[in-house]
Design an enzyme around this catalytic site. Structure first.
Site, PDB file in Angstrom:
ATOM      1  N   THR A 173      42.410  31.361  32.462  1.00  0.00           N
ATOM      2  CA  THR A 173      40.963  31.504  32.212  1.00  0.00           C
ATOM      3  C   THR A 173      40.751  31.376  30.709  1.00  0.00           C
ATOM      4  OG1 THR A 173      40.589  32.960  34.082  1.00  0.00           O
ATOM      5  CG2 THR A 173      39.119  33.261  32.203  1.00  0.00           C
ATOM      6  N   ARG A 194      35.443  33.588  47.175  1.00  0.00           N
ATOM      7  CA  ARG A 194      35.789  34.722  46.304  1.00  0.00           C
ATOM      8  C   ARG A 194      35.276  34.489  44.870  1.00  0.00           C
ATOM      9  NH1 ARG A 194      38.810  35.183  41.304  1.00  0.00           N
ATOM     10  NH2 ARG A 194      39.773  37.236  41.233  1.00  0.00           N
ATOM     11  N   GLY A 227      35.474  36.202  40.965  1.00  0.00           N
ATOM     12  CA  GLY A 227      36.174  37.189  40.137  1.00  0.00           C
ATOM     13  C   GLY A 227      35.252  37.819  39.108  1.00  0.00           C
ATOM     14  N   ASP A 228      35.852  38.339  38.047  1.00  0.00           N
ATOM     15  CA  ASP A 228      35.086  39.046  37.014  1.00  0.00           C
ATOM     16  C   ASP A 228      34.430  38.112  36.007  1.00  0.00           C
ATOM     17  OD1 ASP A 228      37.761  38.390  36.248  1.00  0.00           O
ATOM     18  OD2 ASP A 228      37.435  39.517  34.403  1.00  0.00           O
ATOM     19  N   THR A 245      40.239  38.430  30.682  1.00  0.00           N
ATOM     20  CA  THR A 245      41.024  37.588  31.570  1.00  0.00           C
ATOM     21  C   THR A 245      42.031  38.467  32.293  1.00  0.00           C
ATOM     22  OG1 THR A 245      42.719  35.886  31.710  1.00  0.00           O
ATOM     23  CG2 THR A 245      42.499  36.990  29.587  1.00  0.00           C
ATOM     24  N   GLY A 273      40.845  39.713  38.448  1.00  0.00           N
ATOM     25  CA  GLY A 273      39.407  39.918  38.455  1.00  0.00           C
ATOM     26  C   GLY A 273      38.919  41.128  39.242  1.00  0.00           C
TER      27      GLY A 273
END
Ligand code: ASP
Length: 341
Positions: free
Chosen positions: A207, A235, A237-238, A258, A261
């Site tokens: 990331t 899905r 992630g953060d 990073t 997540g």
């Protein structure tokens, strides 16, 4: 005699104080980037591979540094710096992002402006060449903070952004990685459960993120990713979640995260670092250490953050063996690192 030395002492103290005041008021700038955290070990790295990562990290950070040096905004520095990493196949963002279980791409990105707490994010897109720019457009030209999937792409099409075919993002390296992960998954004959940590831990790398402080004292943060190899069910992630993967506030700091997540969302990582600074007066280093090691680590998650505060102090904290990262200060000192130590 005594009187004269006292006067001299007072004059020197006054002078020092003035220098200190001037120093703290004189504008400064700085930029920090990451290219993902994870099990990055020296023994798995070749000198050529390492040199390639260092080259792109250096190239990317210099783009942002030049913008800041010339009086440009932290927003522009973050956007243009992230473009370099999104365009490189080395990182899990833009071209070269990891594949989901359907062998397609779903990209996520977010951006936040510390001067007014404006923010924008997109998730699950596969035709926007530079997702970070789409996140910025959501912030600037829509009444929303986060758009996803086809809607985000329809919006991007109205924003003069470069659109590409999903195939543009796909590289051999990621096709092979997906095959490997699927083969491992098939051996288990069942989907991966959240408890199977060591397996999932290795499905994401690269990331990208950038935080910057400009000469006006404005902070900005951005993050862009392909998420996790073999991800299913759309899905997310953060990375595109404001407060988890990205946060910026001129009163505290700018953070890009990073890592795994799910844990970063549950720990609300980026905002928690800012909150520790705002409510407890912690330094950016101490706040980042607490959140990465005690909070994320305490739940069993791993990863890292890069951050910068309004004075140019930085944090590059991780609980993984490595994180691709670089910092460049106002004097032009460049520090590029890969391994934890
Ligand atoms: N945080 C990203 C995600 O969970 C992945 C990473 O940073 O490596 O989607």
């Amino acid at each position: 005699m005594k009187k004269i030395s006292l006067l001299l002492l007072l004059a020197t103290l006054g002078c020092k104080q003035q220098i200190l005041i001037e120093e703290s008021l004189s504008p400064t700038f700085g930029i920090v980037i990451h290219g993902g955290a994870g099990t990055i070990l020296k023994e798995n790295m070749t000198p050529t591979k390492e040199a390639a990562y260092r080259k792109v990290l250096t190239e990317a950070i210099k783009v942002g540094h030049t913008i800041l040096q010339n009086g440009g905004s932290s927003q522009e520095a973050v956007e243009k710096t992230i473009h370099v990493m999104e365009d490189s196949t080395l990182f899990n963002a833009g071209k070269g992002a990891v594949l989901n279980s359907n062998e397609t791409i779903e990209l996520d990105a977010s951006f936040m402006n510390g001067s007014n707490l404006d923010a924008g994010a997109i998730s699950g897109v596969s035709t926007i060449k530079n997702p970070i720019s789409a996140a910025i457009k959501v912030m600037e030209n829509s009444p929303h903070v986060m758009l996803s999937g086809k809607g985000a792409e329809d919006f991007a099409a109205t924003q003069n952004l470069e659109l590409v075919k999903p195939q543009y993002f796909i590289t051999d390296r990621r096709v092979k990685a997906l095959k490997r992960v699927k083969a491992q998954e098939a051996l288990r004959n069942k989907p991966i459960s959240s408890a199977e940590t060591s397996f999932l831990q290795h499905q994401r790398y690269g990331t990208v993120g950038c935080v910057a402080l400009d000469l006006e004292g404005n902070l900005a943060a951005g993050t862009s990713t392909g998420g996790m190899t073999n991800k299913k069910w759309n899905r997310i992630g953060d990375a595109p979640i404001i407060g988890a993967g990205t946060y910026a506030n001129n009163a505290t700091c700018a953070i890009s995260a990073t890592g795994w997540g799910e844990f970063f969302i549950r720990s609300v990582v980026a905002h928690d670092i800012s909150a520790l600074m705002e409510y407890k007066g912690f330094s950016i280093k101490e706040a980042s250490r607490i959140v990465i090691h005690e909070k994320v680590g305490g739940l069993g998650g791993d990863g890292g953050v890069v951050g910068i505060d309004a004075k140019g102090n930085v944090a590059m904290e991780m609980n993984t063996p490595g994180m691709y990262r670089a910092h460049m200060d106002a004097e032009g000192n460049l520090n590029v690192k890969i391994y934890k130590k």
